[in-house]
Design a protein around this motif. Structure first.
Motif, PDB file in Angstrom:
ATOM      1  N   ASP A 133     -17.198  28.316 -12.519  1.00 38.02           N
ATOM      2  CA  ASP A 133     -17.693  28.734 -11.207  1.00 38.02           C
ATOM      3  C   ASP A 133     -18.029  30.223 -11.209  1.00 38.02           C
ATOM      4  O   ASP A 133     -19.068  30.635 -10.683  1.00 38.02           O
ATOM      5  CB  ASP A 133     -16.639  28.425 -10.131  1.00 38.02           C
ATOM      6  N   ASP A 134     -17.142  31.034 -11.816  1.00 40.03           N
ATOM      7  CA  ASP A 134     -17.412  32.481 -11.920  1.00 40.03           C
ATOM      8  C   ASP A 134     -18.723  32.725 -12.648  1.00 40.03           C
ATOM      9  O   ASP A 134     -19.564  33.520 -12.215  1.00 40.03           O
ATOM     10  CB  ASP A 134     -16.293  33.192 -12.697  1.00 40.03           C
ATOM     11  N   SER A 135     -18.891  32.044 -13.789  1.00 40.69           N
ATOM     12  CA  SER A 135     -20.101  32.230 -14.599  1.00 40.69           C
ATOM     13  C   SER A 135     -21.343  31.781 -13.848  1.00 40.69           C
ATOM     14  O   SER A 135     -22.387  32.448 -13.887  1.00 40.69           O
ATOM     15  CB  SER A 135     -19.987  31.438 -15.907  1.00 40.69           C
ATOM     16  N   ALA A 136     -21.227  30.669 -13.154  1.00 44.07           N
ATOM     17  CA  ALA A 136     -22.376  30.155 -12.398  1.00 44.07           C
ATOM     18  C   ALA A 136     -22.810  31.150 -11.321  1.00 44.07           C
ATOM     19  O   ALA A 136     -24.016  31.352 -11.093  1.00 44.07           O
ATOM     20  CB  ALA A 136     -22.023  28.810 -11.766  1.00 44.07           C
ATOM     21  N   LYS A 137     -21.829  31.789 -10.686  1.00 43.19           N
ATOM     22  CA  LYS A 137     -22.153  32.760  -9.620  1.00 43.19           C
ATOM     23  C   LYS A 137     -22.912  33.964 -10.169  1.00 43.19           C
ATOM     24  O   LYS A 137     -23.932  34.378  -9.608  1.00 43.19           O
ATOM     25  CB  LYS A 137     -20.868  33.215  -8.915  1.00 43.19           C
ATOM     26  N   VAL A 138     -22.404  34.532 -11.269  1.00 42.52           N
ATOM     27  CA  VAL A 138     -23.051  35.738 -11.794  1.00 42.52           C
ATOM     28  C   VAL A 138     -24.412  35.398 -12.399  1.00 42.52           C
ATOM     29  O   VAL A 138     -25.384  36.141 -12.228  1.00 42.52           O
ATOM     30  CB  VAL A 138     -22.136  36.488 -12.801  1.00 42.52           C
ATOM     31  N   LYS A 139     -24.524  34.239 -13.045  1.00 44.56           N
ATOM     32  CA  LYS A 139     -25.826  33.834 -13.571  1.00 44.56           C
ATOM     33  C   LYS A 139     -26.792  33.500 -12.433  1.00 44.56           C
ATOM     34  O   LYS A 139     -28.004  33.696 -12.557  1.00 44.56           O
ATOM     35  CB  LYS A 139     -25.665  32.635 -14.520  1.00 44.56           C
ATOM     36  N   GLY A 140     -26.246  33.023 -11.316  1.00 42.44           N
ATOM     37  CA  GLY A 140     -27.063  32.745 -10.148  1.00 42.44           C
ATOM     38  C   GLY A 140     -27.696  34.003  -9.568  1.00 42.44           C
ATOM     39  O   GLY A 140     -28.842  33.976  -9.098  1.00 42.44           O
ATOM     40  N   VAL A 141     -26.951  35.113  -9.614  1.00 46.68           N
ATOM     41  CA  VAL A 141     -27.500  36.394  -9.141  1.00 46.68           C
ATOM     42  C   VAL A 141     -28.686  36.805 -10.001  1.00 46.68           C
ATOM     43  O   VAL A 141     -29.739  37.219  -9.495  1.00 46.68           O
ATOM     44  CB  VAL A 141     -26.411  37.495  -9.158  1.00 46.68           C
ATOM     45  N   VAL A 142     -28.535  36.681 -11.319  1.00 46.43           N
ATOM     46  CA  VAL A 142     -29.626  37.046 -12.234  1.00 46.43           C
ATOM     47  C   VAL A 142     -30.834  36.141 -11.994  1.00 46.43           C
ATOM     48  O   VAL A 142     -31.982  36.610 -11.937  1.00 46.43           O
ATOM     49  CB  VAL A 142     -29.179  36.939 -13.715  1.00 46.43           C
ATOM     50  N   ALA A 143     -30.579  34.842 -11.834  1.00 44.48           N
ATOM     51  CA  ALA A 143     -31.673  33.897 -11.593  1.00 44.48           C
ATOM     52  C   ALA A 143     -32.397  34.218 -10.293  1.00 44.48           C
ATOM     53  O   ALA A 143     -33.634  34.165 -10.220  1.00 44.48           O
ATOM     54  CB  ALA A 143     -31.131  32.466 -11.565  1.00 44.48           C
ATOM     55  N   ALA A 144     -31.635  34.570  -9.261  1.00 40.44           N
ATOM     56  CA  ALA A 144     -32.245  34.916  -7.966  1.00 40.44           C
ATOM     57  C   ALA A 144     -33.106  36.166  -8.090  1.00 40.44           C
ATOM     58  O   ALA A 144     -34.191  36.247  -7.486  1.00 40.44           O
ATOM     59  CB  ALA A 144     -31.149  35.135  -6.917  1.00 40.44           C
ATOM     60  N   MET A 145     -32.663  37.133  -8.895  1.00 46.91           N
ATOM     61  CA  MET A 145     -33.459  38.348  -9.094  1.00 46.91           C
ATOM     62  C   MET A 145     -34.770  38.034  -9.810  1.00 46.91           C
ATOM     63  O   MET A 145     -35.806  38.606  -9.503  1.00 46.91           O
ATOM     64  CB  MET A 145     -32.654  39.379  -9.889  1.00 46.91           C
ATOM     65  N   ARG A 146     -34.696  37.114 -10.765  1.00 47.21           N
ATOM     66  CA  ARG A 146     -35.923  36.738 -11.492  1.00 47.21           C
ATOM     67  C   ARG A 146     -36.894  36.005 -10.560  1.00 47.21           C
ATOM     68  O   ARG A 146     -38.109  36.156 -10.662  1.00 47.21           O
ATOM     69  CB  ARG A 146     -35.561  35.851 -12.685  1.00 47.21           C
ATOM     70  N   THR A 147     -36.349  35.233  -9.647  1.00 47.22           N
ATOM     71  CA  THR A 147     -37.195  34.426  -8.761  1.00 47.22           C
ATOM     72  C   THR A 147     -37.725  35.236  -7.585  1.00 47.22           C
ATOM     73  O   THR A 147     -38.923  35.219  -7.283  1.00 47.22           O
ATOM     74  CB  THR A 147     -36.387  33.219  -8.217  1.00 47.22           C
TER      75      THR A 147
END
Length: 260
Positions: free
Chosen positions: A121-135
């Motif tokens: 869950d921790d990893s998904a959250k931080v990777k989600g931030v990066v993905a949101a920045m790319r999008t």
């Protein structure tokens, strides 16, 4: 072997050397509040990571090993045999990775506001931030990060500091920013931290969302020779918000491990 860059750096003070390693989309200026506390007793070297500040900007993507080799190149350039190494956030991953590869050059480590032992869950959250920045674009997601980095009280008191930090991120080459954010999101120190034997200070803010006490307790437990300090109230940007609270435990730790 990665080709290291010639990092831009500053040196202040005299004494045992300490390298200060900043985080994502920042610069050596991150340590402007801490250096005055250290420079009366230590030779303080702060530098800009590749792609940041005044350092060269090779084409991303970058790897953690690239950042380790840049630090090793700087150590060689300055002719320093042994030093203390302390990093904030991503810098708190670069320091231990450096110590794993070049243990003979390390006196102590400081891991400030960093992360390891992330759950799925921790990893998904931080990777989600990066993905949101790319999008969506980096500026559009920054508001979320601002709330994770600074306490509301500090936001009311020093909006100028926060605005400057936000602008620093926006001014960072987006490919560089996303590349180093990828390193931060994807690096997991858990498999090898126990191999890092140097005295280590693990320090974080009580309310740091991504680098919280739960993870830092696990980091301290994994390191064979560590101390854990949790600073009340603070979130992620401990150096910008409260260098005066960071400095006492840092100095206490360094003094007790002087001349090893």
């Amino acid at each position: 072997m990665p080709t290291p860059v010639k990092s831009a750096f500053s040196v202040e003070g005299e004494g045992e050397p300490i390298f200060l390693i900043h985080g994502i989309g920042a610069s050596r200026a991150s340590f402007a509040g801490l250096v005055p506390h250290l420079k009366n007793e230590y030779r303080v070297i702060s530098y800009d990571l590749r792609g940041h500040g005044a350092s060269p900007r090779p084409q991303p993507p970058y790897t953690l090993d690239d950042l380790v080799e840049d630090l090793e190149a700087l150590r060689k350039e300055l002719g320093i045999e042994k030093a203390h190494f302390a990093g904030h956030s991503l810098g708190g991953m670069i320091g231990p990775a450096y110590a794993l590869k070049y243990p003979q050059h390390v006196l102590t480590l400081g891991l400030y506001s960093t992360a390891a032992f992330r759950t799925e869950d921790d990893s998904a959250k931080v990777k989600g931030v990066v993905a949101a920045m790319r999008t969506k674009g980096i500026p559009q997601v920054l508001e979320t990060l601002k709330d994770r980095w600074f306490t509301p009280e500090f936001g009311q008191r020093r909006p100028d500091v926060i605005e400057r930090r936000m602008q620093q991120v926006i001014d960072t080459d987006p490919d560089v920013f996303l590349s180093v954010f990828d390193i931060y999101a994807e690096t997991e120190m858990a498999p090898w931290l126990h191999e890092v034997k140097h005295p280590s200070l693990v320090l974080t803010g009580e309310n740091d969302g991504g680098c919280n006490p739960r993870l830092n307790k696990l980091i301290a437990e994994a390191l064979p020779n560590s101390e854990l300090v949790i600073l009340p109230v603070l979130r992620h940007a401990i150096l910008l918000e409260a260098s005066d609270q960071v400095a006492p435990p840092v100095l206490d730790f360094l003094r007790r491990h002087r001349g090893r």
